[in-house]
Write a protein that holds these residues in place. Structure first.
Motif, PDB file in Angstrom:
ATOM      1  N   ALA A  21      17.150 -21.326 -21.046  1.00 27.00           N
ATOM      2  CA  ALA A  21      16.958 -22.731 -20.382  1.00 27.00           C
ATOM      3  C   ALA A  21      17.561 -22.976 -18.968  1.00 27.00           C
ATOM      4  O   ALA A  21      18.732 -22.487 -18.679  1.00 27.00           O
ATOM      5  CB  ALA A  21      17.678 -23.617 -21.477  1.00 27.00           C
ATOM      6  N   GLU A  54      12.214 -27.437 -25.313  1.00 31.19           N
ATOM      7  CA  GLU A  54      12.109 -27.000 -26.604  1.00 31.19           C
ATOM      8  C   GLU A  54      13.218 -27.341 -27.478  1.00 31.19           C
ATOM      9  O   GLU A  54      14.306 -27.803 -26.941  1.00 31.19           O
ATOM     10  CB  GLU A  54      12.290 -25.137 -26.538  1.00 31.19           C
ATOM     11  CG  GLU A  54      11.230 -24.756 -25.738  1.00 31.19           C
ATOM     12  CD  GLU A  54       9.986 -24.468 -26.622  1.00 31.19           C
ATOM     13  OE1 GLU A  54      10.044 -24.625 -27.833  1.00 31.19           O
ATOM     14  OE2 GLU A  54       8.913 -24.189 -26.073  1.00 31.19           O
ATOM     15  N   ASN A  66      16.668 -29.311 -13.914  1.00 31.86           N
ATOM     16  CA  ASN A  66      15.671 -28.317 -14.446  1.00 31.86           C
ATOM     17  C   ASN A  66      14.602 -28.479 -12.969  1.00 31.86           C
ATOM     18  O   ASN A  66      13.873 -27.322 -12.903  1.00 31.86           O
ATOM     19  CB  ASN A  66      14.790 -28.638 -15.862  1.00 31.86           C
ATOM     20  CG  ASN A  66      13.807 -27.992 -16.198  1.00 31.86           C
ATOM     21  OD1 ASN A  66      14.029 -26.623 -16.026  1.00 31.86           O
ATOM     22  ND2 ASN A  66      12.518 -28.580 -16.327  1.00 31.86           N
ATOM     23  N   ASN A 123       9.204 -32.181 -17.904  1.00 33.85           N
ATOM     24  CA  ASN A 123       9.961 -31.041 -18.143  1.00 33.85           C
ATOM     25  C   ASN A 123       9.377 -30.357 -19.515  1.00 33.85           C
ATOM     26  O   ASN A 123       8.955 -30.934 -20.393  1.00 33.85           O
ATOM     27  CB  ASN A 123      11.454 -31.130 -18.519  1.00 33.85           C
ATOM     28  CG  ASN A 123      12.164 -32.097 -17.562  1.00 33.85           C
ATOM     29  OD1 ASN A 123      12.559 -31.274 -16.410  1.00 33.85           O
ATOM     30  ND2 ASN A 123      12.353 -33.420 -17.349  1.00 33.85           N
ATOM     31  N   ARG A 124       9.379 -28.844 -19.399  1.00 40.00           N
ATOM     32  CA  ARG A 124       8.935 -28.321 -20.705  1.00 40.00           C
ATOM     33  C   ARG A 124      10.179 -28.125 -21.624  1.00 40.00           C
ATOM     34  O   ARG A 124      11.548 -28.260 -21.459  1.00 40.00           O
ATOM     35  CB  ARG A 124       8.575 -26.819 -20.467  1.00 40.00           C
ATOM     36  CG  ARG A 124       8.331 -25.993 -21.772  1.00 40.00           C
ATOM     37  CD  ARG A 124       7.463 -24.660 -21.397  1.00 40.00           C
ATOM     38  NE  ARG A 124       8.353 -23.537 -21.080  1.00 40.00           N
ATOM     39  CZ  ARG A 124       9.106 -22.876 -21.903  1.00 40.00           C
ATOM     40  NH1 ARG A 124       8.898 -22.973 -23.061  1.00 40.00           N
ATOM     41  NH2 ARG A 124       9.722 -21.851 -21.308  1.00 40.00           N
ATOM     42  N   VAL A 161      16.045 -27.157 -23.170  1.00 43.23           N
ATOM     43  CA  VAL A 161      16.444 -27.051 -24.623  1.00 43.23           C
ATOM     44  C   VAL A 161      17.205 -28.436 -25.013  1.00 43.23           C
ATOM     45  O   VAL A 161      18.349 -28.412 -24.676  1.00 43.23           O
ATOM     46  CB  VAL A 161      17.055 -25.747 -25.021  1.00 43.23           C
ATOM     47  CG1 VAL A 161      17.243 -25.780 -26.508  1.00 43.23           C
ATOM     48  CG2 VAL A 161      16.006 -24.634 -24.774  1.00 43.23           C
ATOM     49  N   LEU A 197      12.479 -25.551 -18.183  1.00 46.07           N
ATOM     50  CA  LEU A 197      12.648 -25.415 -19.549  1.00 46.07           C
ATOM     51  C   LEU A 197      14.035 -26.095 -19.740  1.00 46.07           C
ATOM     52  O   LEU A 197      14.991 -25.646 -19.206  1.00 46.07           O
ATOM     53  CB  LEU A 197      12.908 -23.900 -20.001  1.00 46.07           C
ATOM     54  CG  LEU A 197      13.247 -23.893 -21.513  1.00 46.07           C
ATOM     55  CD1 LEU A 197      12.416 -24.475 -22.424  1.00 46.07           C
ATOM     56  CD2 LEU A 197      13.639 -22.459 -22.153  1.00 46.07           C
TER      57      LEU A 197
END
Lengths: 252, 252, 252, 252, 252, 252, 252, 252
Positions: D171, D148, D245, D145-146, D121, D119
């Motif tokens: 995160a 948000e 990450n 990467n994921r 962010v 995650l």
């Protein structure tokens, strides 16, 4: 009208309609700017004959012409500095008598020949400095000074400057215009014992930082007798040179 | 004396020793500053009761004490700001009644209890900001304001600030003191709708650039209602906060 | 909805469907921003009536109009600042009622007459400072303040400023706008004892450094009672002046 | 070929056509970059799968497309950053499969769905910061990467940020994007104990100095755990966030 | 206590002493910071075990020792950074167990051996950078990371850096410390694909501008994956490196 | 002519038409620049064969062509640097023989093949640095130097530089061109013992500050033997490299 | 001696011991500085009577005394500027007649009464500006000018300045000294039409940036007729004021 | 030792204990820095005879002496630059043979007479620039160059410089040292066609900004053939001048 107010008050005192104390109190509370205005005007009146100047950037061409028209009613040789093409076009359409000095980026409204007194020398280091130098030269001429130009005499070709030492040493004030490393005023200040007003120009690139390099060099001049105005401020330098030259020439 | 001069002139008019026209002319050429001085004084007199302040740096301890002695003849709570040890020693030897507020680097000469009106809140981000914050707080108190302190509430520990939202929202003026990234005034300005006067401090190192980083952050605050004073200028912020608070409290 | 969540929880407690301890635990873990939001809203609600403002640069004309439409559903006198021609065109095509104040570069959406309270004076040094000064003046008027303008009163012609000392000394807050050497706020701060919010403008050239010269001068004012906002930030100055004036006028 | 040269040398040693001493001498004078090149490549090979990126400014649209075509032969999700309209047009005419992300000013060539891991962010303070924030977000997504997004959460409206504390605290890396006073990374760094990579943006005017004010604020953050990249460098921040990450997610 | 207040309110609801509506209203006006405080604390608690740090400059030795004593009651390895001789003397007289790391200008109070996890590499360009590098290294060790040092590997002697490429490529985070031209982080970022946290130092003279030259170089690194902290901020870099390394090592 | 004047004077002395004393006096008052001019010319004459150069910005295309025409009457390979499209068009219409080097932004008037002597290496970090590098390379070639180019060898990909260590170590002067972090000259200066003239370029964004970041890095190089010229000043670097190389090659 | 060399050469020509051509050649190769030196000296001789000045910082007290002793053999009123205590002590021990002006930080060696001509006014804004103002005043007096001082007339108390408008309007040159916001020269330049030489001082703190704020304000003066010298350069301003005043007074 | 490793490997190949393929693989994975180190050394070895230099600031006197002792085992004329009194004292106590050049702030360890080749001229503008100029001169002498000094030839007294044009025009490299406005290198570069390495000094005050004014002037020199080193970096300038002069003199 303020005079009238004061007059009325004095009459009232004379006619015993108002006590002295009341009048003192009343005068004390009068806005001093009313009298002050006159007083300041009095000093300003000493400058009579000096053309007013309009700094064009930030004004619309129409505004510039309007201000010029008003000033020209009272003065010859009204100057509009940093005039771009749109301003020139506006004057062309205005019906006002004017002269356009392209190099100097100047408009002279109601141009009139002025007999130049004394001597102001405008020296410039490189050809790219000419717009600023010409602004200074034409402004000085319009303000009634005899002006001589010494151009293209930067420190990388000293001999061109040295040719003019005689002329420089006769000037009552020297406007020295230079960009890049800004060394010209220091060299002139070392050669002759006359007040040098240095004008840094925005000529250069990279670390010239829009003229800051030249400005700093001039402020750090190892020659005494050098003072400095804002970057590209040929008008301001000419104005002070004129103040000095005309004092020396006893024109005021 | 100027009053006397005017009085003499008016008497002469009243007694027909001087014509009205002559008197008008005479008044017109009087240095307007004579009346002007009184006029300005008149405005300044509105500030009666406000202690005068002496900025110590650049003055010798002896000079500071001399000025303080003169002011203290007319005022209580005369302030000497940024007082270092030599100044404190000079006051100790002076015989003047004074209070030394070490954290605030302040001397209060002829200290007198003032009933504080309204509400000024002084908020500070970190413990290193306290000398500036205390300067602001003590100055505000000396100027007759009720002062509340909200310290150690920097943005890296928001909860400590959020505890005080109620108090902040009641202030007539907030002095927000912060060094480093200078974010505190923005956060306060976002929380409450009261005038925030931001004081950047020179706390930090490297890119804090002696407080310039905090200053720039404050000038770029995304919260409306934040204005800024010079780095470490707790005195100036307190002075303006006092102007505002006392206007609101109808003390002048 | 958050209120509903809280209400449901409370009903459950009342109806013994949930123990007090469980409810305390539940409340403690509620995202505090839910309550917080309301709380902040509460403070913000105090500003009711104040028009919201949209800073146009960096937004497309379409975005500006969309935001304006939304705000105008709830507020009159929604302001769009620094509106260029494309934004004006977008409003012309939007069907929204608006007023365009060209000098101030402002759009007022759903314009409504506001009875101005108290007194904010906006002073400006030169004609080139007018866009910023007008931004300040119109914003202050839209925020419900009585505004008086004192323009073209730069320090090179002090008498024009001195005429207005009386007006300045009655202001609850003074917005002083100046470019170039930025001396106006210092002079005003020395004349009258009212809070002065100084706005440096980007007017000038060369060493004006886009307004930094004026900004630095203002931050170093020898007059106490002067605070400063970002270069050209007429909006911000007006916002704080309004906060002060309305507090004094007890409008909030 | 270098390998071949070495091989030939070794064969000559094996076959006694060259003495060991001569071979040592010969090897010693081999340009070390030949072996070095391979070695470095080896490290670079670890990055396999990561899309290469092209920084468009200073390249002609044709050059950008040519480089993209070459890279796309080997990689999916080749990125062209800061793509202006002329670059977009060149891709439209190129026949290459691509996706244009207007807000992010990005072209993704040979776009391929990547399963995001871990995650990252991306938080942004204001709407004007979105181009930079979207650059960071899309780059991070393209790097696998994921991601948000937490937008419009500047410090003047803290409650909008506080809503997302939970997400932020999960995160593996946070990219915090802000212009003006640049306080967002400090506030986030004070709320959660995760690495924050701060991106100052050039959003602002006057004393924002093109993003320097935000940059300085971020470098002076009172919150530990905040590091900073160049102004508007969303790509660089996303790259480092991805490095972190993916290490945490054990993807490399 | 706040919990108690909430509890009392809930009991009142349960016991029908307060209506649900009244309770909702009451809750809505509760200072959210009361709940908020707990919430934030919860996040902070995740950091348990990390030693707190005291930045000494601007605090008296006595203050530093007092803070250290308080922290050391709860934590081992409490750090006092930038400790000068007077601080060291104060600890010597304090009775507290401590270790003084002279090069790193650090005091570690209640020193305790921590088993280092993962790998943080601290690289430094020159011997004059060692105080900052050692601060980073010791802080990282105290925070529970395995640390390897790669010193004296500036870009004017590349071979000394190239020897350590293997080690660098295994690090979870690299702290790269350099003054003067600050090129080391760029070179490392070009050699290995690991997050590099660059620390400019104030080493240099003249145009190093107290470390600004190195800072600017690092912010403009042509290698992706480099972020930067404040000048001489070894502590901050170590803190973020520790955040990253411990996430990778799954220690939190 | 000055020589003639002196000759006439000497003849007059020889012919007893002028006394020795009068001649001494006359010589003493001769503008020394007359002799000085010759003297300087003598030194300048040593540069015979060197093409003169015209810096185009700030001159009209017509002016550039006029100057070029004059210079080309005496010299081959007259250079017009930083030639934009309007200048190129003016040359196309001028009838002068010229070569346009687009990448280098150079016009070579009366191009003539020069046999290059010695060795100047021009190294450039990135593709965006090529205009400046090519300016340097073509100028050096025009000045009669053998030039080798080593491009795209920035420090983020060291191996590309290391391939060329042999060539670099044979150069009599190295021009090292780099923007962004400007580390290339330091690395080269650490690898080979030859004079390195560093040229910072304005390539970059944000904190590159138009090339100041690279300039500062170069001035702070930890490698001895690196000197620096103005940002983007490929011409100046080539000029000095040529001075050095031709001295070594004994061409003057 | 150079004259003698030339004389010998001319005699040889007259006596036919040297041909005209040989003499021309010989003259041409004479270092022109030999004649040039005399020529320049001639100009410098015009300054006869002007005391030479020694800038003390960076010289040892012994060096200062030695230079002063040499100059004092030829001149009265030799000035040693910025003399600290060690320099004063050295003069006390030197046996030289001197006067120490503590406020002005000046030593006058071989002090002699000079009848002052014309009028130079030295105006200073605050008491902290006095060292610089006194340096200017004493230097101007030593250079033979009549000097009047107008002190403590900063713009925060305009009335104190307005009192002296009459005196200011009679000056041939005005030296205006101010720190902090540096507004004094602008105000004077707006009141009277005489050349104003502005001296920024390093008085202030924080954003005064060691006098840069005042310098920038002065360079951006909205009043024409203001030029500026380096920060704290009272000597330089006095030197130029003297050049102007003595020209007007026809003393040279 | 690395050589031994390679030798062992080669022997194993020769003795058929290792296959060619295995040896290739092994060599490929050898840290290239092992060979690289030798290669770089090879280049560095060309500098044999050049004294190593120690920059003293930031090192303890003991460290300086230790490094000097080590270097002096292999080299004569080891230089310790910027040596203050404590360093001098440490050498006095060290038993090492050394010479202290007070003006140059240099220690020469194991001083040995070197026959100077070629010609390096060191020119300095003012007496305050002598420490830097002497550093350059002594370093150049120690590096085996013939050095001539031309001191006190600043642009405010051009004639002193013009006397030395002949000498300057024979130099293979000129080191031009100047503070304040830094014009000397431009003037020299305009007079003679030899490479000029400019050294700005920190001599000056106020706007000299610690030497930045001189640096900027030098970077903006209107004379081609001028390059610049860091402020006060006499060592670096001498180093490059030596590189050039010795290449010309064919000493390497």
């Amino acid at each position: 009208m303020d005079s009238e107010a004061v007059e009325r008050l004095l009459r009232a005192v004379r006619d015993d309609e108002m006590s002295v104390d009341a009048a003192v109190a009343r005068l004390r509370t009068l806005p001093y700017e009313d009298l002050g205005f006159a007083r300041i005007d009095h000093h300003r009146a000493l400058r009579a004959g000096a053309p007013e100047a309009i700094f064009c950037p930030g004004k619309t061409p129409a505004q510039v012409v309007t201000i010029a028209r008003t000033l020209a009613a009272a003065h010859a040789n009204v100057l509009a500095t940093r005039a771009d093409e749109s301003v020139v076009a506006a004057f062309a359409a205005s019906g006002l008598p004017y002269r356009h000095l392209e190099h100097a980026r100047l408009i002279v409204v109601r141009p009139a020949r002025v007999e130049g007194v004394g001597l102001v020398v405008v020296a410039a280091a490189g050809t790219a400095d000419l717009p600023v130098a010409e602004e200074a030269a034409v402004v000085a001429e319009s303000l009634g000074n005899r002006v001589e130009r010494v151009y293209d005499c930067g420190v990388a070709g000293l001999h061109r400057l040295l040719e003019h030492v005689g002329l420089l040493s006769e000037a009552n004030a020297i406007v020295a215009v230079a960009g890049m490393e800004g060394a010209l005023p220091s060299v002139i200040g070392g050669l002759v014992d006359r007040p040098v007003i240095a004008v840094p120009t925005s000529v250069g690139y990279g670390t010239s930082l829009g003229g800051l390099a030249a400005l700093l060099a001039m402020l750090n001049s190892c020659a005494a007798g050098v003072s400095v105005v804002n970057i590209d401020n040929g008008f301001g330098a000419a104005h002070q040179a004129s103040q000095i030259n005309r004092l020396v020439a006893k024109i005021r």
